[in-house]
Design an enzyme around this catalytic site. Structure first.
Site, PDB file in Angstrom:
ATOM      1  N   HIS A  34     -17.290  -9.931  26.572  1.00  0.00           N
ATOM      2  CA  HIS A  34     -18.535 -10.501  26.034  1.00  0.00           C
ATOM      3  C   HIS A  34     -19.686  -9.614  26.499  1.00  0.00           C
ATOM      4  O   HIS A  34     -20.067  -9.663  27.670  1.00  0.00           O
ATOM      5  CB  HIS A  34     -18.750 -11.932  26.528  1.00  0.00           C
ATOM      6  CG  HIS A  34     -19.959 -12.604  25.944  1.00  0.00           C
ATOM      7  ND1 HIS A  34     -19.909 -13.863  25.407  1.00  0.00           N
ATOM      8  CD2 HIS A  34     -21.242 -12.204  25.806  1.00  0.00           C
ATOM      9  CE1 HIS A  34     -21.118 -14.208  24.976  1.00  0.00           C
ATOM     10  NE2 HIS A  34     -21.951 -13.203  25.220  1.00  0.00           N
ATOM     11  N   HIS A  36     -23.593  -7.643  25.374  1.00  0.00           N
ATOM     12  CA  HIS A  36     -24.726  -7.368  24.499  1.00  0.00           C
ATOM     13  C   HIS A  36     -25.176  -5.925  24.700  1.00  0.00           C
ATOM     14  O   HIS A  36     -25.548  -5.536  25.811  1.00  0.00           O
ATOM     15  CB  HIS A  36     -25.888  -8.316  24.820  1.00  0.00           C
ATOM     16  CG  HIS A  36     -25.578  -9.752  24.537  1.00  0.00           C
ATOM     17  ND1 HIS A  36     -25.782 -10.323  23.302  1.00  0.00           N
ATOM     18  CD2 HIS A  36     -25.052 -10.729  25.325  1.00  0.00           C
ATOM     19  CE1 HIS A  36     -25.409 -11.593  23.334  1.00  0.00           C
ATOM     20  NE2 HIS A  36     -24.956 -11.857  24.563  1.00  0.00           N
ATOM     21  N   LYS A  38     -17.994 -14.662  15.829  1.00  0.00           N
ATOM     22  CA  LYS A  38     -18.805 -15.366  16.829  1.00  0.00           C
ATOM     23  C   LYS A  38     -19.524 -16.550  16.206  1.00  0.00           C
ATOM     24  O   LYS A  38     -20.225 -16.415  15.202  1.00  0.00           O
ATOM     25  CB  LYS A  38     -19.826 -14.403  17.448  1.00  0.00           C
ATOM     26  CG  LYS A  38     -20.760 -15.029  18.483  1.00  0.00           C
ATOM     27  CD  LYS A  38     -19.997 -15.570  19.694  1.00  0.00           C
ATOM     28  CE  LYS A  38     -20.912 -16.238  20.699  1.00  0.00           C
ATOM     29  NZ  LYS A  38     -21.559 -15.281  21.591  1.00  0.00           N
ATOM     30  N   HIS A  45     -20.186 -19.901  21.416  1.00  0.00           N
ATOM     31  CA  HIS A  45     -21.256 -20.254  22.358  1.00  0.00           C
ATOM     32  C   HIS A  45     -21.289 -21.776  22.397  1.00  0.00           C
ATOM     33  O   HIS A  45     -21.767 -22.424  21.465  1.00  0.00           O
ATOM     34  CB  HIS A  45     -22.607 -19.685  21.905  1.00  0.00           C
ATOM     35  CG  HIS A  45     -23.717 -20.002  22.849  1.00  0.00           C
ATOM     36  ND1 HIS A  45     -24.347 -19.043  23.612  1.00  0.00           N
ATOM     37  CD2 HIS A  45     -24.321 -21.181  23.174  1.00  0.00           C
ATOM     38  CE1 HIS A  45     -25.275 -19.603  24.362  1.00  0.00           C
ATOM     39  NE2 HIS A  45     -25.278 -20.910  24.109  1.00  0.00           N
ATOM     40  N   HIS A  54     -18.516 -17.647  28.213  1.00  0.00           N
ATOM     41  CA  HIS A  54     -19.401 -17.890  29.360  1.00  0.00           C
ATOM     42  C   HIS A  54     -19.445 -19.362  29.773  1.00  0.00           C
ATOM     43  O   HIS A  54     -20.503 -19.984  29.816  1.00  0.00           O
ATOM     44  CB  HIS A  54     -20.799 -17.344  29.119  1.00  0.00           C
ATOM     45  CG  HIS A  54     -21.407 -17.650  27.771  1.00  0.00           C
ATOM     46  ND1 HIS A  54     -21.381 -18.893  27.181  1.00  0.00           N
ATOM     47  CD2 HIS A  54     -22.087 -16.845  26.910  1.00  0.00           C
ATOM     48  CE1 HIS A  54     -22.013 -18.834  26.016  1.00  0.00           C
ATOM     49  NE2 HIS A  54     -22.443 -17.609  25.837  1.00  0.00           N
ATOM     50  N   ASP A  78     -21.306 -11.109  29.617  1.00  0.00           N
ATOM     51  CA  ASP A  78     -22.525 -11.556  28.939  1.00  0.00           C
ATOM     52  C   ASP A  78     -23.722 -10.775  29.461  1.00  0.00           C
ATOM     53  O   ASP A  78     -24.845 -11.303  29.525  1.00  0.00           O
ATOM     54  CB  ASP A  78     -22.736 -13.058  29.113  1.00  0.00           C
ATOM     55  CG  ASP A  78     -23.786 -13.620  28.155  1.00  0.00           C
ATOM     56  OD1 ASP A  78     -24.109 -12.951  27.156  1.00  0.00           O
ATOM     57  OD2 ASP A  78     -24.298 -14.731  28.420  1.00  0.00           O
TER      58      ASP A  78
END
Length: 344
Positions: A14, A16, A100, A137, A175, A247
């Site tokens: 995960h 970004h 996602k 999420h 997460h 994350d």
């Protein structure tokens, strides 16, 4: 006392990377240690179609440092207008590794996410047929639900009914931040869960006690100490349900420090040193490789990486307080403890 530990090169399930100048600045912080990463699609505009994913993958590959051995694992952003055929084609071609799901309004750049879950049922059913995982999420966004309860409520109101209505759908609870999340994740073989580095270190006091600490503000927000301890127990248990998803979420300092500051902790530079410290504290160094390098590939049906890296224990290692990007400085997560493990 263990002084050296060699593990398979890890993956980040995960991550970004953002885009543009931010992408070019933060990508080397991941490729230094990680061989693969599930790349989040919540750009502006989001990565919704296979064509979007091709273009984003090409931008990532173009930004790779010279000599970097790194594979971005692309994802598609699920919307109420997502085409099941486009998703299936992208999966069959090897382009995308997961889809996602963002509940609309749950986190950064999630405005295009899902409000009516019945409208995405055809996509989810196709994903179950072809074995494509759904990364979730897991928070509700109802105004009447306390922010610290949103993960547990999501499991009861959304995730469990969704899975019951879509048999065979493989789901990654991303997460997780609660005892309830850790318990639910181990309840079925088609479930997996990522745990971040920072949620093993901080609880909600780190954000709020003694003044607001914006660089510890993330979504899902850190919870009570009992939940942090439950996450530590899960991550260090050796249970293959749980694997690393940092994350790592870079935002410039001005974006973090404004009156409505952005959510996210930038942990890519020092994650492995922090994790080694945590696993040593839990007397579980022998399980670190499973969490970082083996459980994730097993869930996604991929082979572990062939390469290795070595962690060495010695005098405390330091990392920069921040990195500079073309968009502005980004503060590196501070674990508030000495880190004795360096990566070689």
């Amino acid at each position: 006392m263990t002084r050296s530990l060699t593990i398979r090169r890890p993956d980040d399930w995960h991550l970004h990377l953002r885009d543009g100048a931010m992408l070019r600045a933060v990508l080397p912080e991941t490729t230094r240690h990680f061989a693969r990463a599930i790349v989040m699609p919540n750009l502006v505009p989001p990565v919704v179609t296979a064509a979007d994913a091709v273009r984003y993958r090409d931008r990532i590959l173009a930004a790779l440092p010279d000599g970097a051995a790194f594979t971005p694992l692309m994802t598609l952003y699920l919307t109420e207008d997502t085409d099941p055929d486009d998703v299936a084609t992208a999966h069959a071609s090897g382009l995308v590794t997961a889809v996602k799901l963002y509940p609309a309004g749950a986190t950064t750049n999630s405005a295009s996410g899902v409000r009516d879950f019945d409208r995405v049922r055809p996509v989810l059913e196709r994903m179950a047929e072809i074995g494509l995982p759904l990364c979730v999420h897991g928070e509700v966004t109802d105004d009447d639900i306390d922010i610290f309860d949103r993960e547990a409520v999501f499991i009861d109101r959304v995730l469990d009914p969704l899975r019951r209505a879509t048999p065979g759908l493989r789901v990654v609870m991303e997460h997780i931040t609660t005892r309830q999340g850790a318990d639910y994740a181990r309840s079925a073989p088609d479930l997996g869960a990522t745990i971040t580095t920072h949620h093993l270190v901080i609880n909600r006091n780190h954000i709020l006690a003694g003044g607001i600490k914006p660089h510890y503000y993330c979504l899902p927000v850190a919870k009570r100490e009992e939940h942090r301890l439950a996450l530590r127990a899960a991550a260090t248990s050796g249970d293959p349900t749980y694997f690393l998803g940092t994350d790592s979420a870079p935002h410039t300092d001005p974006a973090k420090l404004q009156p409505c500051g952005c959510a996210g902790c930038f942990t890519a530079p020092n994650t492995l040193s922090i994790l080694a410290e945590v696993f040593e504290q839990e007397d579980a160094l022998d399980r670190l490789e499973g969490f970082t390098s083996l459980h994730g590939p097993a869930f996604y049906g991929l082979p572990p990486n062939e390469g290795t890296l070595t962690l060495t224990r010695g005098e405390p290692v330091t990392y920069p307080d921040r990195i500079e990007t073309g968009d502005g400085p980004v503060t590196v997560f501070d674990p508030q403890m000495p880190l004795h493990w360096s990566v070689t």
